[in-house]
Design a protein around this motif. Structure first.
Motif, PDB file in Angstrom:
ATOM      1  N   VAL A 115       1.467   3.178   2.119  1.00  0.00           N
ATOM      2  CA  VAL A 115       0.972   4.363   2.823  1.00  0.00           C
ATOM      3  C   VAL A 115      -0.378   4.078   3.488  1.00  0.00           C
ATOM      4  O   VAL A 115      -0.728   4.692   4.502  1.00  0.00           O
ATOM      5  CB  VAL A 115       0.906   5.574   1.855  1.00  0.00           C
ATOM      6  CG1 VAL A 115      -0.187   5.393   0.803  1.00  0.00           C
ATOM      7  CG2 VAL A 115       0.707   6.868   2.607  1.00  0.00           C
ATOM      8  N   GLN A 116      -1.135   3.127   2.950  1.00  0.00           N
ATOM      9  CA  GLN A 116      -2.416   2.761   3.570  1.00  0.00           C
ATOM     10  C   GLN A 116      -2.219   2.005   4.881  1.00  0.00           C
ATOM     11  O   GLN A 116      -3.153   1.892   5.667  1.00  0.00           O
ATOM     12  CB  GLN A 116      -3.248   1.890   2.617  1.00  0.00           C
ATOM     13  CG  GLN A 116      -3.822   2.619   1.430  1.00  0.00           C
ATOM     14  CD  GLN A 116      -4.663   1.670   0.586  1.00  0.00           C
ATOM     15  OE1 GLN A 116      -4.142   0.848  -0.165  1.00  0.00           O
ATOM     16  NE2 GLN A 116      -5.967   1.761   0.734  1.00  0.00           N
ATOM     17  N   VAL A 150       4.324   7.029  -2.313  1.00  0.00           N
ATOM     18  CA  VAL A 150       2.925   6.616  -2.121  1.00  0.00           C
ATOM     19  C   VAL A 150       2.520   5.540  -3.129  1.00  0.00           C
ATOM     20  O   VAL A 150       1.564   4.808  -2.897  1.00  0.00           O
ATOM     21  CB  VAL A 150       1.933   7.806  -2.188  1.00  0.00           C
ATOM     22  CG1 VAL A 150       2.229   8.802  -1.074  1.00  0.00           C
ATOM     23  CG2 VAL A 150       1.941   8.465  -3.546  1.00  0.00           C
ATOM     24  N   ARG A 151       3.237   5.412  -4.236  1.00  0.00           N
ATOM     25  CA  ARG A 151       2.872   4.391  -5.234  1.00  0.00           C
ATOM     26  C   ARG A 151       3.389   3.010  -4.860  1.00  0.00           C
ATOM     27  O   ARG A 151       3.100   2.035  -5.548  1.00  0.00           O
ATOM     28  CB  ARG A 151       3.395   4.788  -6.615  1.00  0.00           C
ATOM     29  CG  ARG A 151       4.897   4.820  -6.688  1.00  0.00           C
ATOM     30  CD  ARG A 151       5.356   5.495  -7.969  1.00  0.00           C
ATOM     31  NE  ARG A 151       5.350   4.571  -9.075  1.00  0.00           N
ATOM     32  CZ  ARG A 151       6.411   4.332  -9.859  1.00  0.00           C
ATOM     33  NH1 ARG A 151       7.547   4.966  -9.664  1.00  0.00           N
ATOM     34  NH2 ARG A 151       6.341   3.489 -10.851  1.00  0.00           N
ATOM     35  N   ASP A 167      -0.235   2.918   7.216  1.00  0.00           N
ATOM     36  CA  ASP A 167       0.202   3.836   8.278  1.00  0.00           C
ATOM     37  C   ASP A 167      -0.675   3.628   9.515  1.00  0.00           C
ATOM     38  O   ASP A 167      -1.898   3.697   9.429  1.00  0.00           O
ATOM     39  CB  ASP A 167       0.090   5.278   7.776  1.00  0.00           C
ATOM     40  CG  ASP A 167       0.643   6.276   8.782  1.00  0.00           C
ATOM     41  OD1 ASP A 167       1.529   5.883   9.582  1.00  0.00           O
ATOM     42  OD2 ASP A 167       0.202   7.445   8.775  1.00  0.00           O
ATOM     43  N   MET A 200      -2.480  -3.364  -1.700  1.00  0.00           N
ATOM     44  CA  MET A 200      -2.584  -2.354  -0.661  1.00  0.00           C
ATOM     45  C   MET A 200      -1.320  -1.527  -0.747  1.00  0.00           C
ATOM     46  O   MET A 200      -0.221  -2.065  -0.925  1.00  0.00           O
ATOM     47  CB  MET A 200      -2.688  -3.062   0.695  1.00  0.00           C
ATOM     48  CG  MET A 200      -3.002  -2.141   1.829  1.00  0.00           C
ATOM     49  SD  MET A 200      -3.418  -3.094   3.307  1.00  0.00           S
ATOM     50  CE  MET A 200      -3.428  -1.733   4.485  1.00  0.00           C
ATOM     51  N   LEU A 201      -1.474  -0.223  -0.664  1.00  0.00           N
ATOM     52  CA  LEU A 201      -0.303   0.644  -0.684  1.00  0.00           C
ATOM     53  C   LEU A 201       0.343   0.658   0.693  1.00  0.00           C
ATOM     54  O   LEU A 201      -0.342   0.563   1.718  1.00  0.00           O
ATOM     55  CB  LEU A 201      -0.718   2.069  -1.070  1.00  0.00           C
ATOM     56  CG  LEU A 201      -1.366   2.220  -2.453  1.00  0.00           C
ATOM     57  CD1 LEU A 201      -2.036   3.584  -2.579  1.00  0.00           C
ATOM     58  CD2 LEU A 201      -0.319   2.019  -3.545  1.00  0.00           C
ATOM     59  N   ASP A 257       6.097  -4.729  -1.402  1.00  0.00           N
ATOM     60  CA  ASP A 257       7.400  -4.203  -1.832  1.00  0.00           C
ATOM     61  C   ASP A 257       8.089  -3.471  -0.683  1.00  0.00           C
ATOM     62  O   ASP A 257       9.310  -3.568  -0.511  1.00  0.00           O
ATOM     63  CB  ASP A 257       7.236  -3.249  -3.024  1.00  0.00           C
ATOM     64  CG  ASP A 257       7.005  -3.994  -4.340  1.00  0.00           C
ATOM     65  OD1 ASP A 257       7.184  -5.232  -4.362  1.00  0.00           O
ATOM     66  OD2 ASP A 257       6.636  -3.334  -5.330  1.00  0.00           O
ATOM     67  N   GLN A 263       5.372   9.901   1.576  1.00  0.00           N
ATOM     68  CA  GLN A 263       4.787  10.177   2.885  1.00  0.00           C
ATOM     69  C   GLN A 263       5.463   9.296   3.928  1.00  0.00           C
ATOM     70  O   GLN A 263       5.889   8.180   3.638  1.00  0.00           O
ATOM     71  CB  GLN A 263       3.270   9.929   2.865  1.00  0.00           C
ATOM     72  CG  GLN A 263       2.545  10.928   1.955  1.00  0.00           C
ATOM     73  CD  GLN A 263       1.039  10.953   2.178  1.00  0.00           C
ATOM     74  OE1 GLN A 263       0.526  10.438   3.158  1.00  0.00           O
ATOM     75  NE2 GLN A 263       0.339  11.574   1.241  1.00  0.00           N
ATOM     76  N   ASN A 274       3.642  -0.512  -3.164  1.00  0.00           N
ATOM     77  CA  ASN A 274       2.697  -1.386  -2.485  1.00  0.00           C
ATOM     78  C   ASN A 274       3.305  -1.955  -1.202  1.00  0.00           C
ATOM     79  O   ASN A 274       4.518  -1.888  -0.986  1.00  0.00           O
ATOM     80  CB  ASN A 274       2.123  -2.457  -3.424  1.00  0.00           C
ATOM     81  CG  ASN A 274       3.151  -3.487  -3.837  1.00  0.00           C
ATOM     82  OD1 ASN A 274       3.948  -3.947  -3.025  1.00  0.00           O
ATOM     83  ND2 ASN A 274       3.133  -3.852  -5.120  1.00  0.00           N
ATOM     84  N   MET A 294       7.936  14.061 -10.339  1.00  0.00           N
ATOM     85  CA  MET A 294       7.088  14.044  -9.151  1.00  0.00           C
ATOM     86  C   MET A 294       7.155  12.683  -8.483  1.00  0.00           C
ATOM     87  O   MET A 294       6.891  11.665  -9.088  1.00  0.00           O
ATOM     88  CB  MET A 294       5.642  14.339  -9.626  1.00  0.00           C
ATOM     89  CG  MET A 294       4.567  13.597  -8.871  1.00  0.00           C
ATOM     90  SD  MET A 294       2.986  13.541  -9.708  1.00  0.00           S
ATOM     91  CE  MET A 294       2.252  12.171  -8.852  1.00  0.00           C
ATOM     92  N   THR A 295       7.570  12.647  -7.242  1.00  0.00           N
ATOM     93  CA  THR A 295       7.360  11.439  -6.458  1.00  0.00           C
ATOM     94  C   THR A 295       6.770  11.879  -5.132  1.00  0.00           C
ATOM     95  O   THR A 295       7.447  12.533  -4.339  1.00  0.00           O
ATOM     96  CB  THR A 295       8.660  10.664  -6.225  1.00  0.00           C
ATOM     97  OG1 THR A 295       9.159  10.242  -7.486  1.00  0.00           O
ATOM     98  CG2 THR A 295       8.416   9.438  -5.355  1.00  0.00           C
ATOM     99  N   ASP A 296       5.486  11.571  -4.954  1.00  0.00           N
ATOM    100  CA  ASP A 296       4.852  11.927  -3.683  1.00  0.00           C
ATOM    101  C   ASP A 296       5.311  10.909  -2.644  1.00  0.00           C
ATOM    102  O   ASP A 296       5.201   9.706  -2.852  1.00  0.00           O
ATOM    103  CB  ASP A 296       3.325  11.903  -3.843  1.00  0.00           C
ATOM    104  CG  ASP A 296       2.623  12.489  -2.627  1.00  0.00           C
ATOM    105  OD1 ASP A 296       3.297  13.189  -1.836  1.00  0.00           O
ATOM    106  OD2 ASP A 296       1.425  12.253  -2.462  1.00  0.00           O
TER     107      ASP A 296
END
Lengths: 272, 156
Positions: free
Chosen positions: B68-69, B22-23, B71, B65-66, B28, B5, B25, B1-3
């Motif tokens: 995906v955050q 999504v994992r 966005d 902070m990810l 990176d 986005q 940061n 599983m790799t979500d």
């Protein structure tokens, strides 16, 4: 040092967030500011199945005044508390403590609700809320419940919060003109977790003495409060700390914690 | 599983769209996907400050902070501060406020926030504001000197 795999959701409403949290198959964890959760995930101490990012929930943000209470939405960031005139005026104890809560870049993201929900024994906010007799409102898909701070912090990272519940609001009784507050912590580097710290409030001659970073949770020192309520001395109040349920941590063993609790209380009372 | 986005972020004035795990940061993503290697990664748990960068006008820890955050967010890194940081850059050089340079991007970000926030040339207040940024070379003295110089309008 990278977080394990997870799914990520950013719900647009509180109802949607609560539905995600109630779905047991998801093994969901709320993401507030992430300033404690992200390190825990990077260390693999936390491995949620789904992260439910609460950052879009404007309903959980903001600082308002009603019924003699300063009401702070759970997703209000520390930086907003720092800049708030209402916090400075009505919750001066918070204003005193905020410069000691982590560092500027962390305060820009971290939230009050996240700190309350996590209940890190070394965090300032649980002790501040104990000293202020604050109320903590939690919501689930079924109900809204309000807890007194004294019944909320139960152990290391353990609170009255149940599966599927979110902290939604923190309410603090507004300070009266004659109320007195003091805050003191000892940390190796300004902004780091304290080796010991205390928040003190005196309202209508009733004292609240709440410690952090000396035990497995933030806790009130009822014996010391009683000494102070009766007009006892600082030395007697410090002596009344002997029976607290101390525990050591990476910074200091129990004898050091015992000593430092007396130091921080003495300095706080001198400033009260 | 790799979500995964898809996100769209404005970085240093340019819009970038990418599919991110999504994992991952934010720092990176900036370094590995966009090639912006000016932001450094130190401790990866929010203690050292090396990854400090600007998101929507606030200096934050890029490791906490990810991606995906971010966005829809506006991100500025050391590559993008431009004229905003020119006085600080010059003062850091004049004062020898960097040696190995590893902490410098984060240190400059925190110093920039202090200066732009109207902070005074008060050494204790500067130290308090920079307390979240480790420097293992300079002993901080020269960094505080540089920030004071900029506030007092001295230096080149």
């Amino acid at each position: 040092m990278k977080a394990a795999e997870f799914y990520y959701e950013r719900p647009a409403s509180v109802a949607e967030a609560l539905a995600l949290l109630a779905d047991e198959e998801r093994d969901a964890t709320p993401l507030a500011g992430g300033q404690s959760l992200m390190p825990m995930m990077n260390f693999r101490l936390a491995q949620p199945g789904t992260l439910v990012d609460l950052s879009a929930l404007e309903d959980l943000r903001g600082i308002t005044l009603s019924d003699g209470m300063l009401r702070i939405g759970a997703m209000t960031r520390y930086v907003e508390l720092v800049r708030s005139g209402a916090v400075a005026e009505h919750a001066p104890l918070l204003a005193m403590a905020l410069p000691h809560i982590a560092h500027a870049a962390v305060r820009n993201r971290g939230t009050i609700g996240g700190s309350v929900a996590l209940a890190d024994p070394a965090a300032e906010m649980p002790a501040l809320l104990l000293a202020l007799d604050a109320q903590i409102t939690v919501q689930s898909a079924e109900a809204t419940t309000t807890h007194g701070a004294k019944d909320f912090f139960l152990g290391m990272y353990e609170t009255a919060l149940k599966e599927g519940e979110l902290v939604s609001e923190i309410a603090i009784p507004v300070a009266a003109p004659n109320d007195r507050f003091a805050f003191y912590e000892l940390a190796r580097r300004h902004g780091d977790y304290a080796m010991a710290g205390v928040a003190v409030a005196r309202r209508d001659n009733a004292h609240r003495v709440a410690f952090f970073s000396i035990s497995d949770r933030a806790l009130r020192a009822f014996d010391a409060e009683e000494v102070l309520d009766k007009g006892g001395s600082v030395i007697d109040a410090v002596a009344a700390l002997a029976e607290l349920p101390y525990s050591g941590d990476l910074n200091a063993a129990i004898p050091t914690k015992k000593h430092l609790s007396g130091v921080v209380l003495t300095r706080a009372l001198e400033a009260l | 599983m790799t979500d995964t986005q898809t996100i769209s972020v404005t970085v240093n004035g340019e819009t970038a769209s990418a599919a991110v795990p999504v994992r991952q940061n934010l720092v990176d993503f900036l370094r590995n996907t966009l090639g912006l290697t000016g932001s450094h990664v130190g401790c990866e748990h929010g203690v050292c400050g090396a990854c400090t960068l600007e998101v929507d006008g606030a200096m934050v820890r890029g490791c906490l902070m990810l991606a995906v955050q971010a966005d829809g967010a506006t991100v500025t890194t050391i590559e993008g501060y431009g004229d905003r940081a020119s006085a600080l850059r010059a003062a850091f050089i004049d004062r020898n406020a960097l040696q190995c340079g590893y902490c410098t991007p984060g240190m400059l970000a925190s110093a920039l926030e202090y200066v732009e926030g109207g902070g005074g040339a008060d050494r204790a207040a500067i130290r308090e504001h920079l307390s979240g940024n480790y420097c293992r070379c300079t002993g901080y003295q020269s960094i505080v000197d540089a920030v004071c110089d900029v506030i007092e309008g001295e230096g080149s």
